[in-house]
Structures are given as structure tokens and as C-alpha cells.
Design an enzyme around this catalytic site. Structure first.
Site, PDB file in Angstrom:
ATOM      1  N   TYR A   1    -107.460  17.284  90.072  1.00 12.14           N
ATOM      2  CA  TYR A   1    -107.299  16.326  91.067  1.00 12.14           C
ATOM      3  C   TYR A   1    -108.531  15.568  91.279  1.00 12.14           C
ATOM      4  O   TYR A   1    -109.559  16.206  91.245  1.00 12.14           O
ATOM      5  CB  TYR A   1    -107.009  17.352  92.101  1.00 12.14           C
ATOM      6  CG  TYR A   1    -106.617  16.445  93.507  1.00 12.14           C
ATOM      7  CD1 TYR A   1    -105.255  16.292  93.842  1.00 12.14           C
ATOM      8  CD2 TYR A   1    -107.808  16.167  94.507  1.00 12.14           C
ATOM      9  CE1 TYR A   1    -105.075  15.585  94.973  1.00 12.14           C
ATOM     10  CE2 TYR A   1    -107.374  15.811  95.603  1.00 12.14           C
ATOM     11  CZ  TYR A   1    -105.942  15.139  95.836  1.00 12.14           C
ATOM     12  OH  TYR A   1    -105.578  14.543  97.017  1.00 12.14           O
TER      13      TYR A   1
ATOM     14  N   ARG B   1    -116.990  12.258  99.073  1.00 14.40           N
ATOM     15  CA  ARG B   1    -116.871  13.734  98.553  1.00 14.40           C
ATOM     16  C   ARG B   1    -118.172  14.614  98.360  1.00 14.40           C
ATOM     17  O   ARG B   1    -118.116  15.984  98.339  1.00 14.40           O
ATOM     18  CB  ARG B   1    -115.881  13.521  97.254  1.00 14.40           C
ATOM     19  CG  ARG B   1    -116.679  12.899  96.257  1.00 14.40           C
ATOM     20  CD  ARG B   1    -116.104  13.082  94.842  1.00 14.40           C
ATOM     21  NE  ARG B   1    -116.503  12.303  93.733  1.00 14.40           N
ATOM     22  CZ  ARG B   1    -116.462  12.254  92.667  1.00 14.40           C
ATOM     23  NH1 ARG B   1    -115.422  12.905  92.279  1.00 14.40           N
ATOM     24  NH2 ARG B   1    -116.838  11.206  91.721  1.00 14.40           N
TER      25      ARG B   1
ATOM     26  N   HIS C   1    -105.692  32.302  71.647  1.00 14.65           N
ATOM     27  CA  HIS C   1    -107.063  32.812  71.241  1.00 14.65           C
ATOM     28  C   HIS C   1    -108.037  32.464  72.267  1.00 14.65           C
ATOM     29  O   HIS C   1    -108.639  33.316  72.756  1.00 14.65           O
ATOM     30  CB  HIS C   1    -107.331  32.192  69.798  1.00 14.65           C
ATOM     31  CG  HIS C   1    -108.865  32.337  69.697  1.00 14.65           C
ATOM     32  ND1 HIS C   1    -109.426  33.585  69.343  1.00 14.65           N
ATOM     33  CD2 HIS C   1    -110.081  31.435  69.361  1.00 14.65           C
ATOM     34  CE1 HIS C   1    -110.870  33.362  69.207  1.00 14.65           C
ATOM     35  NE2 HIS C   1    -110.836  32.247  69.250  1.00 14.65           N
TER      36      HIS C   1
ATOM     37  N   ARG D   1    -113.858  36.902  81.680  1.00  8.36           N
ATOM     38  CA  ARG D   1    -113.626  36.782  83.122  1.00  8.36           C
ATOM     39  C   ARG D   1    -112.680  38.045  83.876  1.00  8.36           C
ATOM     40  O   ARG D   1    -112.854  38.004  85.046  1.00  8.36           O
ATOM     41  CB  ARG D   1    -113.020  35.395  83.564  1.00  8.36           C
ATOM     42  CG  ARG D   1    -113.436  34.213  82.969  1.00  8.36           C
ATOM     43  CD  ARG D   1    -114.988  34.154  83.378  1.00  8.36           C
ATOM     44  NE  ARG D   1    -115.839  32.881  83.112  1.00  8.36           N
ATOM     45  CZ  ARG D   1    -116.960  32.497  83.290  1.00  8.36           C
ATOM     46  NH1 ARG D   1    -117.829  33.417  83.792  1.00  8.36           N
ATOM     47  NH2 ARG D   1    -117.664  31.285  82.736  1.00  8.36           N
TER      48      ARG D   1
ATOM     49  N   TRP E   1    -115.331  28.073  85.681  1.00 10.45           N
ATOM     50  CA  TRP E   1    -114.110  28.167  84.681  1.00 10.45           C
ATOM     51  C   TRP E   1    -114.532  27.142  83.661  1.00 10.45           C
ATOM     52  O   TRP E   1    -114.144  26.995  82.354  1.00 10.45           O
ATOM     53  CB  TRP E   1    -112.973  27.628  85.577  1.00 10.45           C
ATOM     54  CG  TRP E   1    -111.456  28.021  85.111  1.00 10.45           C
ATOM     55  CD1 TRP E   1    -111.193  27.355  83.837  1.00 10.45           C
ATOM     56  CD2 TRP E   1    -110.567  28.522  85.620  1.00 10.45           C
ATOM     57  NE1 TRP E   1    -109.847  27.591  83.668  1.00 10.45           N
ATOM     58  CE2 TRP E   1    -109.469  28.461  84.687  1.00 10.45           C
ATOM     59  CE3 TRP E   1    -110.334  29.355  86.752  1.00 10.45           C
ATOM     60  CZ2 TRP E   1    -108.222  29.028  85.075  1.00 10.45           C
ATOM     61  CZ3 TRP E   1    -109.095  30.022  87.015  1.00 10.45           C
ATOM     62  CH2 TRP E   1    -108.090  29.807  86.047  1.00 10.45           C
ATOM     63  N   ILE E   2    -114.659  25.829  84.146  1.00 10.74           N
ATOM     64  CA  ILE E   2    -114.807  24.522  83.210  1.00 10.74           C
ATOM     65  C   ILE E   2    -115.856  24.734  81.921  1.00 10.74           C
ATOM     66  O   ILE E   2    -115.522  24.003  81.027  1.00 10.74           O
ATOM     67  CB  ILE E   2    -115.255  23.446  83.932  1.00 10.74           C
ATOM     68  CG1 ILE E   2    -114.739  22.054  83.469  1.00 10.74           C
ATOM     69  CG2 ILE E   2    -116.791  23.446  84.377  1.00 10.74           C
ATOM     70  CD1 ILE E   2    -113.293  21.610  83.285  1.00 10.74           C
ATOM     71  N   ARG E   3    -116.570  25.985  81.970  1.00 17.88           N
ATOM     72  CA  ARG E   3    -117.628  26.045  80.901  1.00 17.88           C
ATOM     73  C   ARG E   3    -116.814  26.573  79.551  1.00 17.88           C
ATOM     74  O   ARG E   3    -117.502  26.518  78.852  1.00 17.88           O
ATOM     75  CB  ARG E   3    -118.646  27.070  81.327  1.00 17.88           C
ATOM     76  CG  ARG E   3    -119.550  26.752  82.407  1.00 17.88           C
ATOM     77  CD  ARG E   3    -120.153  25.267  82.162  1.00 17.88           C
ATOM     78  NE  ARG E   3    -120.451  25.261  80.739  1.00 17.88           N
ATOM     79  CZ  ARG E   3    -121.670  25.834  80.087  1.00 17.88           C
ATOM     80  NH1 ARG E   3    -122.465  26.348  80.938  1.00 17.88           N
ATOM     81  NH2 ARG E   3    -121.943  25.510  78.837  1.00 17.88           N
ATOM     82  N   HIS E   4    -115.653  26.754  79.851  1.00 19.33           N
ATOM     83  CA  HIS E   4    -114.593  27.351  78.771  1.00 19.33           C
ATOM     84  C   HIS E   4    -114.364  26.046  78.182  1.00 19.33           C
ATOM     85  O   HIS E   4    -113.343  25.409  78.545  1.00 19.33           O
ATOM     86  CB  HIS E   4    -113.500  28.033  79.090  1.00 19.33           C
ATOM     87  CG  HIS E   4    -113.897  29.379  79.530  1.00 19.33           C
ATOM     88  ND1 HIS E   4    -114.134  30.623  78.776  1.00 19.33           N
ATOM     89  CD2 HIS E   4    -114.597  29.895  80.808  1.00 19.33           C
ATOM     90  CE1 HIS E   4    -114.568  31.670  79.279  1.00 19.33           C
ATOM     91  NE2 HIS E   4    -114.930  31.214  80.445  1.00 19.33           N
TER      92      HIS E   4
END
Lengths: 313, 313, 313, 313
Positions: D121, D204, D222, D231, D110-113
Site C-alpha cells: 500500500y 507520511r 521453499h 520467524r 519481513w521485507i529483508r526476505h
């Protein structure tokens, strides 16, 4: 960092291939090209490509036809002037591309720098290697009491050994389960002929965040500096700082004047708040100022005292 | 495009300087470097620098150590595959830097492409030259009746001459007033010793949008293609399309396989809406479809008819 | 700023329409909504929409379920802490949208802020109004001797009148030619029935940079602050600063704690270079430091002297 | 998705708070606000905030003073027209903010967008919950034979049970080690008074990629559509597609005309390559075309055949 013989041969071959170019060339950076610089226990940074240097910054600032006819000292001062006055667009005119091998939890911090180009090794396409990060004893530290996101005291030897043992065992276990889920051994042979195994895109979910990934990362000099200002800072997590430190040395080889200006006006500069400016003004005038009369928060006062060697009160 | 002798000498000097590099080098693009390619009446594009080529796209897609050992046909097909499936990040791994001279009204369209780096000649620092754009007679056209943002019929000879004369006279007048406002002649001498003139940052407001400016513009291959898809399109204003056309030829020299894939899957491809797909399905099955039974808007139907040589109804 | 009666009515209608929302609402900003705030002679800024406020910054920083249960003082301090430590992502969680009318030469500076969304009035679709910027006498100044991109002394009355007369005459002339090129009067009637006129996209090239354009501009709070830090600065050109000053007042109504932190840690803060920190340290310790012993450039020394009220040497 | 009573109360409180606003309000979206919509086994999406809707797209496209006086059908067609012609900037004028809980391996895709705002968090500040993703049996599938990045056949019941058991056991084990490393139990009490534990930022690293994280994610319409096009596509990994599917339903509530245009011109449209256009032209003309005479690759021919119901050859 373990490279196979075939990898070392490939790197040597890459380094051997030279060709003529009309482009600006930086011999100090050419010397570094392709060779992996080790970071942490299995990571590395390799310089893969670059475009421009200090001269590109100057050229863009002058928007002239040629490389400029002014004296060298002018160019160096121009770069300082640009950075000092936050004229940052000329620094976007140079680019660098790195091949980086890094633990997943570091990759997750790194990727937050959005103004960069990334191609990561895909565990949907390919099988991950059994390589994970184990901290040095010197970097195994307790939670900081004063900093909610930092480390405090290092651990004693016994606890260090226990922690490392647990991390190693769990990582090896996670990897072994990963292969079971794929129903493959490390050479790609089926483990159990009666099973199918699950897809790579699913199996990877069992891998823990200390495993290594790798990517090509390309960035312009302005955003390279922005990355370094945040990640070469003492508040950054040690593991990403280890990469930033190597990148600082690459920066120095790539664009020595920009590097010098970056240290002076960014990395080692201090941003004084409006209230702090007033405090410093009074201090210079010889007026005694204490925390109580400073109108600063406790934490800001302490930082100011540290920066300017004020007597603690 | 008029270059002074000293400018031509500078360009020749730039072209003469060659050095050895370990970086990927593209000889077809090296041949173009620094030489201005004329666009419109006074504009140009010069290739100033580049980083990577088709091979960088392939390398990023593979995230491998070396330049890849596969057959050439594989690389070419990989590039096609990537573009066809909108895997665009590998195309961000190559960069090009251009020096562009262009009219202000073109610059205002161009700058809307935000994912690029720009350094423009500053009329706060320097005095503008008396160079402005006059269209060719062939491009002097009336407002289109069917397209609210386009051109229709070209003008007759008399009106063409009138229009060009008005544009030339007004531009020369605006420039002459600009110098008056600065209280300078073109050589920088004071016009009237008793006057001070106004600041450059103010005087420039009298300049009209057909005057030329220039900038360095740097962009990655993905965003270069995005620019070309919009600006080499027949709906783009002629003047920016003239630049896009030159950039297409630069693209071909820089990365011929990416260029080829770009023509196939972007520039000359057609996006069929969901409803149009259904229409085409019925047409292929031999079913007669008319505008009335197509469920398309009039304009979409006309476009479909044009694309697939349907009989007009 | 002249609004027609129908425009004023539309604005009144917009302001009258209220509805219930579960979203965070800022009454001070609601009071400003839609009403144009005048800038320069014909420009304005209108607040059209917004999303979030100080509370969004806090919410994002806490990534909590609710709006937070902590005491008010904590939220205010958290915002200060975030800005002081360059944790800027929470400030991206609030947005504002403005309708801005501004001269073209200001628009050309403004648009360089790339991380924003813009829709500009298009002179390809529509005909421009005859509205252009004429500076106040107080802002008509000569080129600065010390600053290559700034203004110096203001002009005397005679030269002021001459300059304004020239600017007014040229702008009116350019507009009249613009209509001739379109072969239209201001009401859209053909001027000469035998002529066709040229397309709007061409005719606009005769318009000068002091003419007004307008756009919707949307930006997040982080980039809003970045804009203000550069454009509300004394080095910014007066005309864009006039817009920045209005935006500062909007900022205060929108998010008073972020505004306060912005003044303290950005707009009125001072970035001390590494060398300057050392100088200040010595000054506070009571050591005499002169320009010669400071290792600063002349310009940096002068700025330091000004900031901290040092005696000039 | 398990919410505690206090979380459910907080959400109910958020929903209860309503206030008057002059801003554009979308009642269908207001209805969804704050309530978590379940995704996967423990994930959710909550609508936290929004700005604008279809009307903002129209307003920006018209750059008018008011909300426009045209007929409703015009606005709907304008939106279609904009998307069909890739005039995408007006769609940047609306924003939405989501609170998303998602597995780490989904977060990494997701973060690649990059053109979005994110606050995640932080496991440097806070301790992670023991919540991890276990696929449904229906989604536990073998590696695809034809698609190097996809899934093929689902597993039989025995293997399914084994895989789920392994995933569950490993995740629980990793979490238990995580607490050991922190030297804490889930309530934050020390496990062993003689040990210090290691810092959260280190511990972590033992967590695996199926654990859940959460973030606030804000994006303009957009880029929201761009995310959905990639996706909600059948080539996307099932787990991220599950989120995209929920976002499609949110989109429909938020901006129904843009949603409708998005389906027609993006999600369910087909991009025909230049060569495919020629093939379709011939097919419509009644000419027989086979793979051999198509000049398409095997894979492209198969896709074309599938799209237009061609007889397989």
C-alpha cells in the site's frame, strides 16, 4: 551531518592505511574512500569498498586470460555496445560497497531493490540517535494535482514555518517518549530507578519515519545502474533522488566509461513505444501528425511532444 | 592443464602489477592471485579478484564507523556466533571472483547456483579448443547399487582401458566433425574452398559434454559457503567436488575465521531431526534404543548409528 | 515430437480432471493446459500450472480488498501505464509453470535466466533417450560475416545433406557409445554380462549438446516478459526463438492485456539513446542530418535509418 | 481487526465465486481463501491465491509426464527425503500469495526476505488509516539481560498502563499531525481553506513505526519455509512470530506432507556442530563429559545440556 571528533579520527585513520594489492585499483575512487559525502540534513554516503571497474566489464565480456591487448578505444566502445544491446552480465562483475545514513522513509523505498546486500543498524541491539530529517523550505511542497504520487507548488513562508515547526516538535517529542519507554537518558542512565522500561525492540515502534538509520549496502554495477535509472529519475521522490545524485558522481569516479554509456543508453535515453515509433516515422517523413491522428493516449502524446519539441496542439 | 608460453607470460605480468589501495587486503590471497590451480586433467581455478575478508563480516555485523576496536578474540567469536545463529547477511559483504576452466557436464551442475555472476566463454563468438575430460582410472566406477545417483565399485583394468579408449576416440571424433561442420582447421583456415561451413552457434551442438568450457564466476561469501556445503559434500559428483576442494583451500587463505566457523557449523556439522534428537536424548540417558524403538526410517537409523558409533543391530 | 500411447493417455487424463476453485481462472489458458505444443523436431512446451492473470497485476497495483470495481477500460490502461513506467512489481504477482523439452545447447542459454525455478530431468538418476535435434534445411546457415554471433546465407542442397548426415551419424554414434559405457541396451538389459559398465553420472559425458533434455520451469510474469524480450528478439539464436515464439502465444492466452502492453512498450518498442533523441529532434524540425553530422556510430546510424525509414547515405 | 461492512461483503463475494479448473486444487486451502485471519490487534493474513501443493513438489522431483503412479506412502517419503537432503528446488514449484496487514516495524523485518514478491500500500498515492499497534500487557516486557536483542520480564501493572497510555497518546498525536500536514480531515476535506498542506509523500514521515501498512506478498514454498524457520523461531521478535504462527497453520492446510517434513527436519531439528557431535558420541558411549572437557563455549554447552537434558554442572 555532524561527526564527532572520534569519528573523524577513525575516518582519517582508515584513509591513512594503505597496502599493496595485485587487484585492479581506481585512483579516483580511492580518493573518495571512507570520507562521508553529505546528503540531506544529516545523511551521508561513504565509499567503503569496491571490486573492479570498467576493466572488469571488458575482461568479463572477453573472458580472456589477460587484461586484453586491444586499443583503449575498443574497450570504451565495447562497453557502449554491451549496454546498448542489454548484455548486462559483464556489468555484474564489478561491486561497490557504501555506508549510507538515510531517513527511514527513504530506507523503505531503497530496500525494495532486492538484488543487493544490506546490513542495517539494529534498533533491537542499540539505541537510536536523536537525528531526524527536516526538509529544506525549497522541498516542502503541496500534493501535485497532476501526479498522484508527486509534489506540486512549494509552500508560502508562513505555512513552511508552521510545517517545519510541527515536524520538529513531533520528532523531538517522539524521541523523548522513546527514552521514557526505555527508561533511559541519552547517556544510557536509568531515568526512574523504580521502573524497568521496555525492550529496545518494542520502544522503537514509537519512532517516526523521518528518523535516520544507517546501513552498509553492497551492489554490483548492473544493479547499481538499475537503482540509478529509477531513483535518479525525475519521477523519484526528491529525498531518494538526493542520494542517487551523489551516487552518480561516485559512479563517474569508479567507472567513467560505464558511466558515460549509462547516461547515453539508459538515464537520458527514451523508450519509444511501437505506436510512437510509427508517429515519429511519419513526422520525419514530413507528414503532419496531431494528437487525434497519432493513436496515442493524451499523456503519451504530451510526452512525445515534449521530448521532440513538437508544437503543442 | 597446459598453458601456452604467452599465457604464462600474461599471468606473470598480471602478478607483477601491484598498486596501493586503501581497501582491506589479504596477503595470503594476494599470493594466490592469477596463478591457475590445476583441477582434473585440463581444468583450473584462478583467483581474479576479491573484496573484503573476515573483517568485512565483522564490520557489517557491527555497522560501525571504523574497523572496530575490540580484541581479536571477539571478532573470531562474533563470526562463529553469526554462522551458528544463521545470521548470514554479514557474510554477503565479501566477494570473490574466480576464473574457472571446467567440463561442460560440471558447468551444468555448477550453474544451478543462481545467486552468482557468470560470464562464460561463448561458442557463438569463438571456436572451442580440442580439450576434453578423461577420468582417472581411480574415478571410473560402476553405477552404485545403493545410491541411484552415485558410483560404486571401480572397474577392472581391462574395462577401464576400453572405457577410456572409447571416450577418447569419441571426443576426438566429435571435435573433428565440429571442424568439418565449421569447414575450418584448428588454425582457422578453410578446409574446403567450395564449402561454406555452418555457423559456430550451430556447429557446437556436435560437441559432447566432457569438453571444457571456461568462465568468470563471482559470488559473495555466503553463497560461496552454500556452494561448498553442497559440492564439497560426499554426495556430490566427484568431478565438481574436485573443484570444491580447491575452493576450500582458497577460502582458508581468504578468510580463515569464516573458514573455521564454516567447517564447525556447516560442513562437518550434523542436522538432527526432531525424532533423532529424542533418540539421542534416550541414548545419553542410558536407555537402550534399537531401530525398532527409534521411530526412524531404516536409512535414518543407519546414518545415526554411523554418526555416533552406535552398535549396529 | 513423438509421444507414446501411454503418455497421450496420461495427458488426456490430466485434462479430464477438473475441480472447483475460488482462484482466478483463465479459460483460454485452461484450454491449453497439459497438451504439448511442438517446438523444433522433438521438443515441446506444455502449460502445467498457473497462478493469476491480468487481474492479479491490477489487484497488486491497487492493493485493494477486492477485485476492483472500476471499469474494464481502466484496468487495461492501468496495465499499460505500469509497463510504460517500469512499475514492474505487480507483474511479479502472476506465475506460470511450463514443462519444456529442449536440446541441451538451448537449455544452456535458457538457464542463464536466473530468476526462475527449474527442475531438470537428471541423467544421474535416469537414462537419456536417443532423441537429438537436427535443424531444418532452412535453418542450416553459414557463419554471418557481419555478426560475430549469428548466421548468414543458408547452405546449398549438397552441403546441407552432408551436414545433416554428419550430425545424424555422430549423434547416433554418441548414443550407441553411451549405451556401451553403461553396458546396457535401451531396455535396460546388460549388454555384456562380464562387464560392469560405468555410472550414469559418468556415461552422460559422451552425449552431445544436440540431445534433448526436459524440465519444469516456473517463472513470474515480469521475468517471463524479460525472457521474451531477449529471446523473441531477432538477435536470439533461432532455436531458442522457436520456444519464445510459442511462449508468446501462451502469453496471449494467459493475460491478453499484459501481452498487448508488452508488445507496445517492450518487444516492439525502440530505445533511443540520448544522442539519437537529438538527431530525431532535428529531423522532425526538418533539419537535414547525415551520418557525419549525427555524432552516432556507423552502426547506430544505420539502425536509426532502418527504424525511421531514413534515406541511406 | 475491524472490517467495514462493504469490505466484509467484498470478501463474501470473492468467496462465492467459484469456477472449474484443470489445475491442482487443495480443498483445505480453498476453505481459508480470502477470509482474514486476525493477527495482533489490527493485523490479518488472508490467503489470496496459490499454485500447487505437495503434489507439485513430487511432480517436479520426478519430472514425469503425469502426476505419478506410485503409492501414496512413496510420495510422502519422497518429500521427507528431499527436505532431509536439502534438495530444495522441488519446493520452489509451489507458490502462495497472502494479503497481510502488519505494523511498519514488522514490515521492516519481513521485507529483508528478498526472494519474494511484494506490492505494498503506497502512502505516496493514498492516505494512511489511523490504525496502530498496541501490545498486549502480556507482551510488554523489559529489555532482556542475557539477550541483547530480546525481552525479559514483563512489566508490572502500573508501568504497563503508563507505557500503553504513552504509546496510544503519541500515536494519536502523530496521526493528528499527519492530517494537519496534509491539511485534510479523515474524510479528505480540507481543514483550512487558506492552506495547501504538503504532499502525501512528505507528510507520511511523521507517522511512527507502530502504524499498520498492508501488502500482497507472494513466495514459493521453499522460501516460505525459510521465512518460517527464522520467524517462527523463539529468537524472533514476538510480533513477527505472531504472523509466522498463523502462516504455519496455513502451511498445514496447503501442503500437509511438506509441513510435516518441515517440522521434523527444519523447525524442530537441531544442528550439531562438529565439536558437539564429538561430545554426544562420548556421552552415548557412557563417558562423562563436563563443560571443561567439552571444548565447547559456555553458551554452546548450555544449549547442548538443554537439548539433551544433561545434568547442569
Amino acid at each position: 551531518m555532524n561527526l564527532s571528533e572520534s569519528q573523524m579520527k577513525e575516518i582519517a585513520d582508515e584513509r591513512d592505511q594503505q597496502s599493496l594489492t595485485r587487484r585492479n585499483t581506481v585512483s579516483e575512487l580511492e580518493d573518495l574512500m571512507f570520507s562521508p559525502i553529505p546528503v540531506l540534513d544529516h545523511g551521508f554516503i561513504r565509499v567503503i569498498d569496491y571490486m573492479g571497474s570498467d576493466s572488469s566489464v571488458v575482461q568479463a565480456a572477453r573472458v580472456s586470460y589477460g587484461k586484453g591487448t586491444r586499443r583503449v578505444s575498443d574497450d570504451r566502445n565495447l562497453i557502449k555496445y554491451l549496454l546498448r544491446h542489454s548484455h548486462t552480465t559483464p556489468f555484474e562483475m564489478a561491486e561497490i560497497k557504501l555506508h549510507v545514513k538515510l531517513p527511514l522513509f527513504v530506507a523503505r523505498q531503497w530496500i525494495r531493490h532486492r538484488t543487493a546486500n544490506v546490513n542495517e543498524y539494529s534498533a533491537r541491539y542499540s539505541i537510536l540517535d536523536n537525528e531526524f530529517y527536516l526538509p529544506d523550505a525549497a522541498h516542502l511542497a503541496a500534493q501535485s494535482d497532476v501526479n498522484r504520487q508527486g509534489r506540486g507548488e512549494t509552500l508560502n513562508e508562513d505555512e513552511t514555518n508552521e510545517v517545519l515547526e510541527l515536524l520538529r516538535r513531533d520528532a523531538n517529542h517522539a524521541y523523548s517518549s522513546y527514552l521514557s519507554l526505555l527508561n533511559q537518558d541519552e547517556l544510557g542512565n536509568k531515568l526512574d530507578l523504580k521502573k524497568t522500561g521496555i525492550a529496545r525492540e518494542l520502544a522503537r515502534m514509537n519512532i517516526s519515519l523521518n528518523f535516520y538509520t544507517q546501513w552498509y549496502w553492497k551492489v554490483d554495477m548492473h544493479n547499481f545502474m538499475h537503482f540509478l535509472r529509477l531513483r535518479a529519475d525525475s519521477h523519484a521522490q526528491y529525498e531518494i533522488r538526493a542520494y542517487a545524485d551523489v551516487m552518480l558522481s561516485i559512479f563517474k569516479a569508479w567507472a567513467p566509461w560505464s558511466y558515460e554509456a549509462f547516461l547515453e543508453y539508459r538515464l537520458n535515453s527514451v523508450n519509444l513505444s511501437q505506436t510512437s515509433v510509427e508517429v515519429v516515422r511519419r513526422l520525419i517523413a514530413g507528414e503532419p501528425v496531431s494528437f487525434e491522428t497519432s493513436r496515442l493516449s493524451r499523456r503519451e502524446w504530451d510526452e512525445l511532444a515534449l521530448t521532440f519539441n513538437l508544437k503543442k496542439d
